[in-house]
Motif scaffolding. Structure first.
Motif, mmCIF file in Angstrom:
data_model
loop_
_atom_site.group_PDB
_atom_site.id
_atom_site.type_symbol
_atom_site.label_atom_id
_atom_site.label_comp_id
_atom_site.label_asym_id
_atom_site.label_seq_id
_atom_site.Cartn_x
_atom_site.Cartn_y
_atom_site.Cartn_z
ATOM 1 N N GLN A 246 0.840 -1.154 0.015
ATOM 2 C CA GLN A 246 0.023 -0.020 0.103
ATOM 3 C C GLN A 246 1.104 1.255 -0.006
ATOM 4 O O GLN A 246 1.760 1.357 0.803
ATOM 5 N N VAL A 247 0.585 2.304 -0.703
ATOM 6 C CA VAL A 247 1.249 3.536 -1.019
ATOM 7 C C VAL A 247 0.475 4.353 0.245
ATOM 8 O O VAL A 247 -0.721 4.701 0.051
ATOM 9 N N PRO A 248 1.243 4.954 1.020
ATOM 10 C CA PRO A 248 0.569 5.842 1.937
ATOM 11 C C PRO A 248 -0.093 7.079 1.576
ATOM 12 O O PRO A 248 0.535 7.735 0.601
ATOM 13 N N GLY A 249 -1.138 7.013 1.724
ATOM 14 C CA GLY A 249 -2.042 8.359 1.280
ATOM 15 C C GLY A 249 -2.615 8.335 -0.170
ATOM 16 O O GLY A 249 -2.960 9.365 -0.775
ATOM 17 N N ARG A 250 -2.260 7.154 -0.965
ATOM 18 C CA ARG A 250 -2.605 6.926 -2.388
ATOM 19 C C ARG A 250 -3.623 5.939 -2.278
ATOM 20 O O ARG A 250 -3.462 4.896 -2.154
ATOM 21 N N ILE B 103 -11.299 11.077 1.226
ATOM 22 C CA ILE B 103 -11.050 12.504 1.771
ATOM 23 C C ILE B 103 -9.654 12.933 0.840
ATOM 24 O O ILE B 103 -8.746 12.164 1.039
ATOM 25 N N ALA B 104 -9.758 13.863 0.087
ATOM 26 C CA ALA B 104 -8.792 14.126 -0.845
ATOM 27 C C ALA B 104 -8.109 15.595 -0.509
ATOM 28 O O ALA B 104 -8.267 16.204 0.090
ATOM 29 N N GLY B 105 -6.695 15.360 -0.955
ATOM 30 C CA GLY B 105 -6.025 16.693 -0.935
ATOM 31 C C GLY B 105 -4.706 16.727 -0.044
ATOM 32 O O GLY B 105 -3.683 17.157 -0.626
ATOM 33 N N LYS B 106 -4.762 15.945 1.251
ATOM 34 C CA LYS B 106 -3.427 15.889 1.871
ATOM 35 C C LYS B 106 -2.728 14.401 2.041
ATOM 36 O O LYS B 106 -1.674 14.400 2.346
ATOM 37 N N GLY B 107 -3.502 13.380 1.830
ATOM 38 C CA GLY B 107 -2.864 12.118 1.793
ATOM 39 C C GLY B 107 -2.067 11.868 2.887
ATOM 40 O O GLY B 107 -2.639 11.745 4.098
ATOM 41 N N HIS B 108 -0.826 11.316 2.614
ATOM 42 C CA HIS B 108 0.239 11.008 3.831
ATOM 43 C C HIS B 108 0.537 12.191 4.625
ATOM 44 O O HIS B 108 0.935 11.921 5.800
ATOM 45 N N ASP C 178 -13.701 23.929 8.738
ATOM 46 C CA ASP C 178 -12.945 23.074 9.842
ATOM 47 C C ASP C 178 -12.868 21.576 9.157
ATOM 48 O O ASP C 178 -13.882 20.941 9.042
ATOM 49 N N ARG C 179 -11.580 21.125 8.890
ATOM 50 C CA ARG C 179 -11.340 19.902 8.048
ATOM 51 C C ARG C 179 -11.942 18.799 8.922
ATOM 52 O O ARG C 179 -12.518 17.644 8.317
ATOM 53 N N ARG C 180 -11.792 18.662 10.031
ATOM 54 C CA ARG C 180 -12.105 17.624 11.002
ATOM 55 C C ARG C 180 -13.947 17.537 10.929
ATOM 56 O O ARG C 180 -14.452 16.291 10.804
ATOM 57 N N GLU C 181 -14.625 18.712 11.143
ATOM 58 C CA GLU C 181 -15.940 18.535 10.979
ATOM 59 C C GLU C 181 -16.257 18.114 9.679
ATOM 60 O O GLU C 181 -17.269 17.726 9.559
ATOM 61 N N ALA C 182 -15.586 18.706 8.565
ATOM 62 C CA ALA C 182 -15.992 18.205 7.113
ATOM 63 C C ALA C 182 -16.025 16.751 6.968
ATOM 64 O O ALA C 182 -16.857 16.162 6.709
ATOM 65 N N ILE C 183 -14.921 16.172 7.628
ATOM 66 C CA ILE C 183 -14.861 14.790 7.657
ATOM 67 C C ILE C 183 -15.770 14.046 8.362
ATOM 68 O O ILE C 183 -16.706 13.070 7.984
ATOM 69 N N GLU C 184 -16.350 14.579 9.390
ATOM 70 C CA GLU C 184 -17.321 14.270 10.395
ATOM 71 C C GLU C 184 -18.685 14.033 9.876
ATOM 72 O O GLU C 184 -19.172 13.173 9.716
ATOM 73 N N ASP D 79 -1.045 19.613 13.955
ATOM 74 C CA ASP D 79 -1.030 18.293 13.373
ATOM 75 C C ASP D 79 -2.345 18.015 13.173
ATOM 76 O O ASP D 79 -3.313 18.151 13.436
ATOM 77 N N PHE D 80 -2.144 17.283 11.924
ATOM 78 C CA PHE D 80 -3.307 16.572 11.157
ATOM 79 C C PHE D 80 -3.171 15.865 9.882
ATOM 80 O O PHE D 80 -2.371 16.025 9.278
ATOM 81 N N HIS D 81 -3.706 14.599 10.328
ATOM 82 C CA HIS D 81 -3.459 13.315 9.414
ATOM 83 C C HIS D 81 -4.832 12.646 9.113
ATOM 84 O O HIS D 81 -5.509 12.055 9.873
ATOM 85 N N ASP D 82 -5.277 12.747 7.738
ATOM 86 C CA ASP D 82 -6.511 12.542 7.515
ATOM 87 C C ASP D 82 -7.015 11.088 7.716
ATOM 88 O O ASP D 82 -7.961 10.868 8.493
ATOM 89 N N ALA D 83 -6.099 10.114 7.451
ATOM 90 C CA ALA D 83 -6.153 8.710 7.738
ATOM 91 C C ALA D 83 -6.734 8.663 9.454
ATOM 92 O O ALA D 83 -7.343 7.967 9.913
#
Length: 475
Positions: free
Chosen positions: A321-325, A443-448, A423-429, A460-464
């Motif tokens: 697996q490729v991180p964030g891809r 969830i697109a744009g920041k990946g890894h 707010d990115r967290r709220e958007a994901i929620e 600090d923010f990591h989408d996964a």
């Protein structure tokens, strides 16, 4: 290694005080006794301001484009070129003892880098392989996060030297246009080169697409060994025409290495690689036509540099697996959650096409656009998301010093029906709360990436990780 005054004069081609240098850096905070400090005039500040700090920390030589009073200075016409030459010299020209594969392009270069690194690791052993990429630096079996796609010359050459000293033989170097234009990879000996594609990006740095293309082309001009260009892409086809010895890969009959009989399965993708001498069936655990191209290019480079076809077959089947891809976030909610680095309209379109192909239900996308980047692509991102997703939520990417509200408004110009949640967290929620069984949340744009750059500072923010936390909170 230690360079004396005579060696320094040979490296820099200018008069140099009688000093000794054992390291080089353009970061005054990283200066150690015996270092050469290169005072580079950057985009936001002039490195000459920090000469006193560098001298206090033990710098024995200052390299600058003008004389500096009270400092042992070598005056050079191009500080970046000088830093690259010094980095190569103090590290003993490490790439001459390695097989370095350079990969460049707009989209797909990180995935192609990981794919090729995975193939080489499977074929020759992890201890003998290294990777410098957007996501990670891997030296043998040790991994650490990367700072940028192509680090500054001291980091690149220092890492290559460490790889050489630890027994690594094969290195994949993801090579960005910034890395080429800013001399970060100057002096590196490339054994092979791969071009994935070119689309609108980094026009905040390159004045035109032509300049962007010509910068990428320089990698092929530096490389004496195998060169592969994606002939499905207009710029790749042009590159193959312009640089002698360049072979083509792709899905069209123009390709020297052609992917045919492509079949998506629940376990990945099957296809046949038609080469100048054989037809080689391949199975990869990755999805998407764009990944067929990524694997085809990497496989072509491997075969051109002498890999046995049977070994290649087994290696492609084991690609990690490729991180964030198109990275899956495991959950038991009945819907898929995918994190991907897609941050251009072309990249987002490609990932949404894959999402649509593997989803029975709705495709829900959380996306935005970065600050300090070409603003013309922002409404295009919105238009792509509107066309290819069922539900879209516009949020904040890395806005840097730009207004998140203003960026979102520009994206929304191409997607008038999409909701804006800054707010990115709220958007994901919101996306996860909207999803039903059979849906897919992208969830697109920041990946890894693990840091979000905002006007009030970095966080600090990591989408996964955030998605996994929110899924867990949902019970």
């Amino acid at each position: 290694m230690i360079l004396d005054g005579s060696a320094l004069r040979d490296v820099l081609g200018v008069e140099v005080p009688e000093v000794q240098v054992s390291a080089v850096t353009n970061d005054s905070r990283a200066v150690s006794p015996g270092s050469a400090y290169v005072a580079i005039k950057g985009f936001t500040t002039d490195g000459a301001r920090f000469v006193p700090q560098a001298l206090e920390q033990g710098a024995t030589l200052i390299v600058a484009d003008h004389p500096i009073d009270g400092a042992p200075t070598a005056v050079v016409p191009d500080t970046r070129a000088a830093m690259a030459r010094l980095a190569v010299a103090v590290n003993g020209d490490p790439s001459k003892d390695l097989t370095v594969y350079g990969i460049t392009g707009t989209n797909g270069k990180t995935t192609s880098s990981y794919v090729l690194h995975g193939i080489l690791s499977s074929a020759y052993g992890a201890a003998k392989t290294g990777l410098l990429s957007t996501a990670e630096i891997i030296v043998g079996t040790e991994r650490r996060p990367a700072v940028r796609t192509t680090g500054e010359a001291p980091l690149v050459q220092g890492t290559l030297a460490r790889m050489r000293d630890e027994g690594v033989q094969y290195v994949v170097l993801e090579t960005s246009s910034h890395g080429i234009a800013l001399q970060r990879v100057a002096g590196t000996h490339y054994a092979a080169a791969l071009f994935t594609n070119l689309s609108r990006d980094h026009l905040d740095f390159h004045p035109t697409m032509e300049d962007y293309y010509l910068t990428k082309r320089r990698l092929f001009e530096w490389t004496d060994g195998p060169k592969l260009a994606n002939s499905d892409d207009p710029y790749g086809a042009r590159l193959a025409d312009e640089v002698s010895g360049t072979l083509r890969f792709g899905t069209t009959t123009a390709a020297d290495y052609q992917a045919v009989a492509i079949e998506q399965t629940s376990a990945g993708t099957d296809f046949v690689l038609r080469t100048p001498t054989m037809e080689l069936p391949l199975h990869m655990p990755l999805l998407g036509d764009y990944n067929v191209l990524n694997v085809t290019g990497a496989a072509a480079i491997a075969l051109e540099t002498g890999m046995d076809p049977d070994i290649l077959q087994r290696a492609v089947a084991d690609i990690p697996q490729v991180p964030g891809r198109f990275e899956r976030v495991p959950n038991d909610k009945g819907f898929e959650v995918i994190v991907d680095y897609a941050h251009t309209d072309v990249g987002l379109a490609a990932v949404l096409d894959v999402a649509r192909a593997v989803t029975e239900g709705r495709v829900i996308v959380v996306y935005g656009a970065a600050g300090r980047r070409d603003p013309a692509k922002r409404p295009k991102m919105g238009a792509v998301a509107t066309q290819k997703a069922d539900i879209g939520i516009i949020t904040t990417d890395d806005s840097y010093d730009e207004s998140p509200e203003a960026i979102a408004a520009e994206v929304k110009a191409g997607a008038p029906d999409h909701e804006v949640i800054l707010d990115r967290r709220e958007a994901i929620e919101r996306a996860l709360a909207t999803a039903k069984s059979g849906d897919l949340v992208l969830i697109a744009g920041k990946g890894h990436e693990r840091v979000q750059h905002l006007p009030d500072g970095d966080i600090d923010f990591h989408d996964a990780t955030v998605a996994a936390e929110l899924l867990s909170e949902r019970g």
